[in-house]
Design a protein around this motif. Structure first.
Motif: not given
Length: 405
Positions: A77-89
């Protein structure tokens, strides 16, 4: 594919394989995730990761702020965070998930193969609330880490920004074939226990990274015997990295499993508390050998070169320790080469403290120039040699065999 290239007794250690990810793609918004900064997306993003677990492939976080709780990634599995993406806890601590008597880590990856996390996006731990409550002793359990990766093979981290974790940014425990490159790691210098990269691995490359945080920028840890952990670390390469605020590049303090073949080259340290740091103690030690540090600049650092067998409690003076007892898990530091290193505006030039029963041996300094306010100390050391090197003030020597100063 990379391989090990030996120069003398030191390996130029590198990863030997990259993860192989199937071509399938899974866009989290197709599973119902919303990047509005308000919706809690734990279930929907986990659903996308679970689909990738079945088929293998890339899970994509698009532009937006995706608030989320703890997640689990799996093999292939790959997790890709594209430009401008914020994965916030999420940081609502009162409702935060708990397991195994701790607050769950943000992204956990256990016993997996072929894992990649990449992209120009951000993984944001929203740590300030956690730091405050930790300082005020209001937390019941251990704080979550951003990325926790254990017993995994073929791992790549590329391009991402990790920001303000409640605890450590990235922990890799007992992993093989790890490639970390071109990432940024940021947290304030006053943030507690926010280590940048804690790594226990074989065949690992860390390069082109910018690390500024509140604890060790990079810490190589390998084995707490009290927890039954005795992993061996070997063949690690760290190069072309910048270390800003933080506690520097550390080995230890748990070294029971042993470290062999570390190469650190072409790195800059500016404003770290320590620069090159090896720390252990009786009862938590093991063999640390075949280390090469070269072509480094260390500026504005309190302890630029700090090798100690007394961590975390050092005597005021080495002569206070007269014990030659050979206890289990003694620290052994040997075969260390430092070359082409420039130290500017340091607090204490050098500290090398071995033990009466386990001196630090075969440590070479070639073309090492140290300008510091205080000279430092060398104690319980054998075979230390300085070649074409200068220290502004000669360090104090105690039971130390040193030539070339």
């Amino acid at each position: 594919m990379c391989c090990l290239v030996f120069t003398g007794s030191i390996a130029l250690a590198q990863h030997t394989a990259l993860p192989q990810i199937p071509a399938n793609t899974f866009l989290v918004t197709s599973f119902g995730a919303a990047g509005d900064g308000k919706t809690l997306n734990t279930v929907t993003i986990q659903r996308a990761l679970d689909s990738a677990r079945i088929h293998g492939g890339k899970v994509i976080i698009p532009k937006g702020i995706f608030l989320c709780g703890p997640l689990q990634m799996y093999s292939h599995t790959a997790l890709e965070l594209q430009s401008g993406a914020i994965l916030r806890l999420r940081n609502d601590i009162a409702n935060y998930p708990i397991g195994n008597e701790r607050y769950l880590n943000f992204i956990s990856i256990l016993d997996a193969t072929d894992i990649k996390i990449s992209g120009p996006g951000t993984i944001d731990g929203q740590g300030q609330n956690w730091w405050t409550k930790y300082t005020d002793k209001e937390l019941q359990y251990r704080r979550p880490q951003l990325l926790f990766i254990e017993k995994c093979k073929r791992v790549e981290l590329e391009g991402i920004l990790t920001l303000d974790p409640p605890n450590t940014h990235i922990s890799l425990r007992n992993c093989t074939d790890v490639y970390i490159h071109d990432i940024r790691i940021q947290a304030p210098d006053e943030s507690r226990n926010t280590d940048g990269i804690n790594v226990s691995a074989r065949n690992c490359t860390i390069e082109n990274c910018d690390i500024r945080t509140g604890d060790d920028n990079i810490a190589i840890n390998f084995g707490d015997r009290n927890k039954g952990e005795l992993p061996q670390c070997s063949d690690i390469l760290i190069r072309n990295c910048f270390f800003g605020v933080g506690h520097g590049l550390s080995i230890g303090s748990f070294t029971s499993g042993g470290l062999r073949n570390l190469k650190v080259e072409h790195c800059e340290f500016d404003g770290t508390t320590s620069g090159l740091r090896i720390k252990s103690a009786r009862g938590r030690g093991g063999i640390v050998e075949n280390l090469r540090y070269s072509d480094l600049t260390i500026k504005n650092c309190k302890w630029p070169i700090f090798f100690s067998c007394y961590y975390p409690k050092e005597p005021l003076k080495p002569e206070q320790d007269t014990s030659f007892a050979d206890v289990p898990f003694m620290p052994v530091f040997r075969n260390i080469r430092c070359s082409n290193i420039r130290v500017v505006n340091a607090g204490t030039g050098i500290r090398i403290w071995g033990l009466p029963g386990s001196p630090i041996t075969d440590c070479y300094f070639e073309n090492v120039q140290i300008n510091a306010d205080k000279p430092g100390e060398i104690s319980y050391a054998k075979g230390l040699r300085f070649i074409s090197s200068t220290i502004k003030m000669k360090p104090e020597l105690y039971h130390a065999e040193v030539s070339g100063l």
